[in-house]
Design a protein around this motif. Structure first.
Motif, PDB file in Angstrom:
ATOM      1  N   GLU A  32       3.197  -7.848   3.468  1.00 46.26           N
ATOM      2  CA  GLU A  32       3.564  -7.091   2.269  1.00 46.26           C
ATOM      3  C   GLU A  32       4.944  -6.470   2.410  1.00 46.26           C
ATOM      4  O   GLU A  32       5.736  -6.476   1.451  1.00 46.26           O
TER       5      GLU A  32
ATOM      6  N   ARG B 168      -3.145  -9.806  -2.100  1.00 46.09           N
ATOM      7  CA  ARG B 168      -3.496 -10.381  -0.808  1.00 46.09           C
ATOM      8  C   ARG B 168      -4.631 -11.390  -0.962  1.00 46.09           C
ATOM      9  O   ARG B 168      -5.512 -11.231  -1.806  1.00 46.09           O
TER      10      ARG B 168
ATOM     11  N   LEU C  23       0.077 -13.652   0.908  1.00 46.66           N
ATOM     12  CA  LEU C  23       0.470 -12.538   0.053  1.00 46.66           C
ATOM     13  C   LEU C  23       1.408 -13.057  -1.033  1.00 46.66           C
ATOM     14  O   LEU C  23       2.302 -13.867  -0.767  1.00 46.66           O
TER      15      LEU C  23
END
Length: 713
Positions: A544, A563, A622
């Motif tokens: 992230e 995610r 992600l």
């Protein structure tokens, strides 16, 4: 000078179509979407007040940027602006291109080489040991993008955990680079074993290649797809090297032409996953544009779902050369991986789109045994269907629709092109003579056969994925879809279809309703199930942070991160994608939460789960999304119901009838139209069959109730 009314429509030569807004645009600031199709290039401009204008130009396969610039000129003319004035008032351009797709399908990409770990140069030829048609004993092996003499081994070796087993040998590397230089390659893919765990060897090799071959397009597999499974990683990197030079040259030409014309804003390209990226990123990850064009239509479906069309849609995008079909379930597009384009594996995440060689330009011909066949060969933009009068002589779906009376020969593209009905009749009659039937019966057969083919495509996108299409509505768009939508719906038992007023340019429209997106993934190899909670948090938090940092370099607005993970049971071979949006990442027993999410996803897909089995995390994923500003689209204002503009003799299954012809743009919100009837605009024609009940929605689409059990067809 800019005219006082920035939304004044142009003449028919500019092929415009416009939905007027409520008042004059504030500052006349435009957002423009551009979709290059096989036959036409669609350009949609949305003004500050939500008013929309569609312009079309003939696609230019030799250099798509020529058709793009002409489409922009047509849009400017429709708005009574010069091209420079339009571009100076444009805030954002989003482009969908088929350059990479065409390069793969036509095998017209760059001459490339592959550097790989010594002894493993045949990975991309051995593939996975599987044939696409397993029972065809005569099926030839696929021809690799890189010939064997240009697949060169380099002495180096990493262990699966990233530790160095054998250093990168500069002598071996230099010899391989010298061979590639002598062969005159334009692109180089670098794929070393286990580079997903440690990319240093690939990056060092890339630096050496760039120094020796400064004009070559160089791509590392660890940068394109940092995941285990060598074939998928090597293949994706090879495709990127193959299409990269072609795509980057095209985007460079387009950006240069736009700048010369006065554009100073950002140019974005829509990628295969439905998000957009800056032009420099699209050139770097050219393989990500392989489904660029069709992605716009799916993005439009998601936007229309948000506007109230319905949460469960089958997209049915029928253009001149092909038909693209996808699912929007619960308001979200369906994504997949391991897509093949032109026979080449691309393991990046992409929209799950089924593409058929069936469009308005698909050519009807005699198949084996003298049976009628339609497609996949297409007349394309040049020469086009016989009725275009550009030298085409073979009958196409468009010719058949003209013979059946579904199209107005004098009002094609708003009168910018007059269709030659006599040429269409000659083309269809020639095929009819070989079949021993009447031209009308032949035209009906062509129309019915292409409907059956497209219904089969919808089944591929739904039934074979465990989805009942009868629970969905059919969203029909593209220039040709309206003539076939209700027949396809009947074939599948769908009760509802919808055709937007902007159907012919909906893919370009959809590109203005999506966001910046950057995909990241990391493979995880841990014996004995999932990693500990602390490692899981660190893994996903790291992804992230990287995604947000990349997005910060693209724009300064709001960033969202989603995610997900690729997971499987310990004894399984293939993984499934598991969304992790509902996970409490700071909560207790993180591994247990992720394990439960996998069991639930497996149960949803396959009706069962195995709680006692070991669960393996293969890839952490992600998606970082940067939200782009939206412009609300103007709705349709109320008014009195419009009478039919004309009548036309059309041929249906039960014979010829005289049908009323309504103008799409004059239908009042709430106005009902019963089939048989024609609803047409400058760029879209909708055929309503007996039993169909259509209603104009105030938000800009024709909603059609289709009778059950095919009644009235």
């Amino acid at each position: 000078m800019t005219p006082p009314d920035c939304l004044a429509a142009g003449g028919p030569d500019h092929m415009p179509e416009r939905i007027p807004g409520r008042g004059r645009p504030a500052g006349c600031a435009y957002r423009i979407g551009i979709d290059v199709g096989g036959t036409f290039t669609d350009v949609v401009g949305i003004a500050a007040d939500g008013s929309q204008t569609l312009a079309k130009a003939a696609s230019t396969p030799g250099d798509q940027s020529e058709g793009v610039i002409q489409g922009l000129r047509n849009l400017a003319a429709a708005l009574q602006l010069t091209l420079g004035e339009l571009l100076q008032q444009t805030l954002r351009i989003v482009h969908g291109t088929t350059v990479a797709t065409n390069a793969l399908l036509e095998r017209k990409g760059a001459r490339i080489g592959l550097l790989t770990t010594e002894g493993h140069r045949d990975v991309i030829e051995m593939r996975e040991g599987l044939k696409p048609e397993r029972y065809d004993l005569r099926l030839p092996a696929p021809e690799p993008l890189v010939p064997r003499r240009l697949r060169l081994g380099v002495r180096e070796r990493l262990r699966p955990d990233g530790r160095e087993e054998l250093p990168l040998d500069p002598v071996s590397l230099d010899a391989a680079i010298a061979r590639l230089r002598a062969e005159g390659v334009e692109g180089v893919a670098i794929g070393f074993l286990h580079s997903w765990a440690a990319p240093e060897h690939e990056h060092a090799a890339a630096a050496a290649v760039a120094a020796a071959l400064p004009d070559a397009f160089v791509t590392c597999s660890a940068d394109v797809l940092p995941q285990i499974k060598e074939f998928e990683r090597f293949s994706t990197a090879a495709v990127n090297a193959y299409v990269g030079p072609v795509v980057s040259r095209y985007l460079g030409r387009l950006a240069g032409r736009l700048e010369e014309a006065g554009y100073r804003g950002p140019l974005f390209v829509i990628l295969s996953h439905g998000g957009v990226a800056p032009v420099a990123e699209a050139a770097r990850l050219a393989v990500g544009t392989a489904l660029s064009g069709p992605a716009g239509g799916v993005a439009a479906a998601v936007a229309l779902a948000e506007q109230g069309l319905g949460q469960d849609l089958v997209t049915f995008d029928m253009g001149g050369t092909s038909t693209d079909i996808a699912l929007v379930a619960g308001g979200e597009a369906t994504l997949g991986r391991g897509r093949s384009v032109g026979g080449e594996r691309i393991a990046l995440e992409s929209l799950d789109i089924v593409t058929l060689g069936a469009g308005g330009g698909s050519i009807a011909h005699l198949g084996p045994g003298g049976t009628l066949q339609v497609g996949p060969r297409s007349a394309g933009a040049v020469p086009g269907p016989a009725c275009y009068g550009q030298g085409g002589t073979e009958p196409t779906v468009t010719d058949a629709n003209l013979v059946l009376g579904y199209l107005d020969a004098g009002n094609f593209l708003g009168g910018a092109r007059r269709l030659d009905r006599a040429a269409a009749e000659r083309a269809v009659a020639g095929l009819a003579g070989r079949l021993g039937i009447t031209p009308e019966a032949c035209a009906s057969g062509i129309h019915d056969l292409v409907n059956a083919r497209m219904a089969d495509g919808v089944r591929l996108a739904t039934v074979r994925r465990g989805v009942d299409p009868r629970d969905f509505a059919l969203l029909a768009f593209g220039g040709a879809a309206g003539l076939h939508a209700t027949a396809v719906a009947r074939e599948l038992g769908l009760r509802r279809a919808a055709v937007p007023l902007f159907a012919a340019g909906l893919s370009a429209w959809g590109m203005l309703h999506t966001d910046l997106r950057y995909e990241l993934s990391r493979s995880v190899v841990t014996p004995g199930g999932l990693p500990p909670d602390a490692e899981l948090r660190a893994l996903f938090d790291g992804l992230e942070a990287e995604g947000r940092a990349r997005m910060a370099g693209w724009h300064g607005g709001e960033v969202a991160a989603r995610r997900a993970a690729d997971m499987r049971y310990g004894e399984q071979v293939f993984e499934i994608a598991v969304p992790l949006d509902e996970i409490d990442w700071q909560g207790a027993d993180l591994a247990g939460q992720i394990r439960a999410a996998f069991h639930a996803r497996h149960r949803a897909l396959f009706t069962y789960d195995l709680p006692e089995e070991e669960v393996v995390l293969v890839n952490a994923r992600l998606a970082a999304t940067g939200v782009l500003p939206r412009q609300a689209v103007a709705g349709r204002e109320g008014g009195s119901e419009a009478a039919p503009a004309a009548t036309r003799r059309i041929r249906l299954a039960k014979g010829a009838v005289t049908a009323p012809v309504h103008r799409f743009e004059t239908l009042a919100p709430g106005q009902a139209v019963a089939g048989p009837a024609i609803v047409e605009s400058d760029t879209t024609t909708v055929l309503l069959r007996p039993g169909d009940a259509a209603r104009m929605d105030a938000r800009g689409w024709l909603e059609i109730a289709v009778p059950a059990d095919g009644a009235g067809a």
